[in-house]
Design a protein around this motif. Structure first.
Motif, PDB file in Angstrom:
ATOM      1  N   UNK A 243       0.844  -1.210   0.000  1.00 22.38           N
ATOM      2  CA  UNK A 243       0.000   0.000   0.000  1.00 22.38           C
ATOM      3  C   UNK A 243       0.876   1.255   0.000  1.00 22.38           C
ATOM      4  N   UNK A 244       1.971   1.202   0.761  1.00 20.64           N
ATOM      5  CA  UNK A 244       2.836   2.386   0.833  1.00 20.64           C
ATOM      6  C   UNK A 244       3.529   2.645  -0.507  1.00 20.64           C
ATOM      7  N   UNK A 245       4.119   1.590  -1.092  1.00 22.26           N
ATOM      8  CA  UNK A 245       4.831   1.784  -2.363  1.00 22.26           C
ATOM      9  C   UNK A 245       3.868   2.212  -3.468  1.00 22.26           C
ATOM     10  N   UNK A 246       2.649   1.677  -3.434  1.00 23.80           N
ATOM     11  CA  UNK A 246       1.655   2.063  -4.446  1.00 23.80           C
ATOM     12  C   UNK A 246       1.306   3.552  -4.300  1.00 23.80           C
ATOM     13  N   UNK A 247       1.135   3.989  -3.052  1.00 23.58           N
ATOM     14  CA  UNK A 247       0.779   5.401  -2.816  1.00 23.58           C
ATOM     15  C   UNK A 247       1.925   6.323  -3.244  1.00 23.58           C
ATOM     16  N   UNK A 248       3.160   5.949  -2.940  1.00 22.43           N
ATOM     17  CA  UNK A 248       4.302   6.793  -3.340  1.00 22.43           C
ATOM     18  C   UNK A 248       4.424   6.801  -4.864  1.00 22.43           C
ATOM     19  N   UNK A 249       4.273   5.629  -5.478  1.00 25.76           N
ATOM     20  CA  UNK A 249       4.386   5.547  -6.951  1.00 25.76           C
ATOM     21  C   UNK A 249       3.328   6.417  -7.624  1.00 25.76           C
ATOM     22  N   UNK A 250       2.104   6.412  -7.083  1.00 26.26           N
ATOM     23  CA  UNK A 250       1.037   7.265  -7.661  1.00 26.26           C
ATOM     24  C   UNK A 250       1.405   8.735  -7.519  1.00 26.26           C
ATOM     25  N   UNK A 251       1.900   9.104  -6.345  1.00 29.65           N
ATOM     26  CA  UNK A 251       2.298  10.496  -6.089  1.00 29.65           C
ATOM     27  C   UNK A 251       3.394  10.921  -7.073  1.00 29.65           C
ATOM     28  N   UNK A 252       4.404  10.079  -7.225  1.00 26.25           N
ATOM     29  CA  UNK A 252       5.523  10.417  -8.112  1.00 26.25           C
ATOM     30  C   UNK A 252       5.066  10.491  -9.572  1.00 26.25           C
ATOM     31  N   UNK A 253       4.239   9.529  -9.950  1.00 26.95           N
ATOM     32  CA  UNK A 253       3.759   9.484 -11.327  1.00 26.95           C
ATOM     33  C   UNK A 253       2.965  10.758 -11.651  1.00 26.95           C
ATOM     34  N   UNK A 254       2.151  11.215 -10.681  1.00 30.24           N
ATOM     35  CA  UNK A 254       1.363  12.446 -10.886  1.00 30.24           C
ATOM     36  C   UNK A 254       2.270  13.670 -11.045  1.00 30.24           C
ATOM     37  N   UNK A 255       3.504  13.561 -10.524  1.00 26.15           N
ATOM     38  CA  UNK A 255       4.469  14.671 -10.658  1.00 26.15           C
ATOM     39  C   UNK A 255       5.309  14.539 -11.931  1.00 26.15           C
ATOM     40  N   UNK A 256       5.009  13.537 -12.742  1.00 23.64           N
ATOM     41  CA  UNK A 256       5.750  13.355 -13.990  1.00 23.64           C
ATOM     42  C   UNK A 256       7.086  12.657 -13.800  1.00 23.64           C
ATOM     43  N   UNK A 257       7.295  12.056 -12.624  1.00 24.00           N
ATOM     44  CA  UNK A 257       8.569  11.369 -12.355  1.00 24.00           C
ATOM     45  C   UNK A 257       8.599  10.037 -13.105  1.00 24.00           C
ATOM     46  N   UNK A 258       9.698   9.789 -13.819  1.00 28.60           N
ATOM     47  CA  UNK A 258       9.834   8.531 -14.566  1.00 28.60           C
ATOM     48  C   UNK A 258      11.014   7.693 -14.088  1.00 28.60           C
ATOM     49  N   UNK A 259      11.777   8.235 -13.137  1.00 31.43           N
ATOM     50  CA  UNK A 259      12.952   7.497 -12.633  1.00 31.43           C
ATOM     51  C   UNK A 259      13.017   7.680 -11.111  1.00 31.43           C
TER      52      UNK A 259
END
Ligand code: SF4
Ligand code: SF4
Length: 311
Positions: A243-259
């Motif tokens: 749940x934590x990694x999914x939430x962080x990944x969603x947050x980063x993805x929304x910021x346009x982070x690809x790496x």
């Protein structure tokens, strides 16, 4: 609020490690600052948590000569204590460290000025240039010492050295923009836990400012070429929880982070905690005493790649 940096001012630096290949591109020297505004229960550098001096005791190095027991003016050493040193009595006079023939007792860190650090790390400049490396400021949390850090980074940039900051993200954004960013080529930014309540439980503070600072920094990074790499240390059942990694990944993805980077768990910090006499509530947990397997690491990475983020 930090005072303007005075060139002669010295700070307790935990360590300077040369020839590092793990803390940024190329061959690097890593300057470890001492002191951190977070207090993560799994901290892998527990000797960097407290800003001031402290004594460590390595039981494996002790030869049992008892010299230290005879020199301590406070009678703070006792073999019946679980960690040997009564830290409530110890006044950090250093007499036991001086007397110890085996190095089992040590004063953690060393007082250094910006120039002391620069003199140490600039010696390796040819290695940085040839390998695409440089100097990494890590911790602890370097931005706790904003003016000292700014002066150090400026000094390194004057030498033409690549600079990288590793940060927990809990800092005054305006001060970092003005004093740190102009002299910093790359930032590795830890996002450990997404939920603020869980962050407070395991890291001692809430994380709203950490997430806000990341968003602001990312906006600047995409404009001016600053390299910004979010990182998450994988701690079994805590940061590595799905749940934590999914939430962080969603947050980063929304910021346009690809790496991003996921740091595999290693259990060596338990021994470091014991040397400092720190409580270790996770030592009895079997998942916390083993290295993370390749399969577990791959499962964590898959969560990020499902959100379009390479690790
Ligand atoms: S630092 Fe001084 S007070 Fe502390 S244990 Fe050693 S000798 Fe005793
Ligand atoms: S002086 Fe050093 S080696 Fe001797 S008992 Fe004390 S800690 Fe152990």
């Amino acid at each position: 609020m930090t005072k303007p940096h005075h060139p002669g001012h010295a700070l307790r630096i935990l360590d300077i490690k040369g020839n590092s290949l793990d803390d940024g591109p190329g061959i690097r020297s890593v300057v470890f600052f001492k002191g951190c505004p977070l207090s993560c229960v799994w901290c892998h550098n527990p000797e960097s948590k407290k800003p001031g001096p402290e004594i460590s005791f390595d039981r494996a190095e002790c030869v049992g000569c008892d010299t230290c027991l005879g020199v301590c003016p406070e009678h703070a050493l006792d073999r019946n204590l679980p960690f040997f040193i009564d830290r409530n009595r110890c006044v950090l006079c250093g007499a036991c460290v001086e007397s110890c023939p085996s190095g089992a007792l040590a004063m953690v860190g060393k007082s250094m000025s910006v120039e002391d650090i620069a003199t140490t790390v600039v010696k390796d400049k040819p290695f940085y240039i040839n390998s695409g490396g440089g100097v990494t400021c890590s911790g602890g949390e370097p931005t706790l010492y904003m003016d000292f850090l700014s002066a150090l980074l400026q000094r390194l940039k004057d030498e033409g050295i690549h600079t990288l900051l590793e940060t927990c993200g809990l800092f005054d954004f305006k001060a970092v923009s003005q004093k740190i960013l102009p002299y910093t080529d790359a930032i590795y930014y830890d996002i450990k836990i997404y939920d603020p309540d869980i962050h407070q439980r395991f890291c001692g503070v809430r994380n709203e400012m950490i997430l806000e600072n990341f968003v602001s920094l990312n906006a600047i990074a995409s404009r001016n070429g600053l390299e910004l790499l979010p990182r998450t240390p994988l701690i079994p059942n805590i940061t590595a929880a799905k749940e934590n990694l999914t939430a962080i990944a969603k947050f980063l993805s929304a910021q346009g982070i690809r790496q991003a980077r996921l740091l595999g768990y290693n259990p060596l910090w338990h021994d470091k905690n014991a040397k400092l006499g720190l409580p270790d509530t996770l030592k009895q947990n079997p998942a916390m005493t083993a290295w993370m397997s390749k399969d577990e690491l791959a499962a964590c990475k898959a969560i990020y790649s499902d959100h379009g983020i390479k690790t």
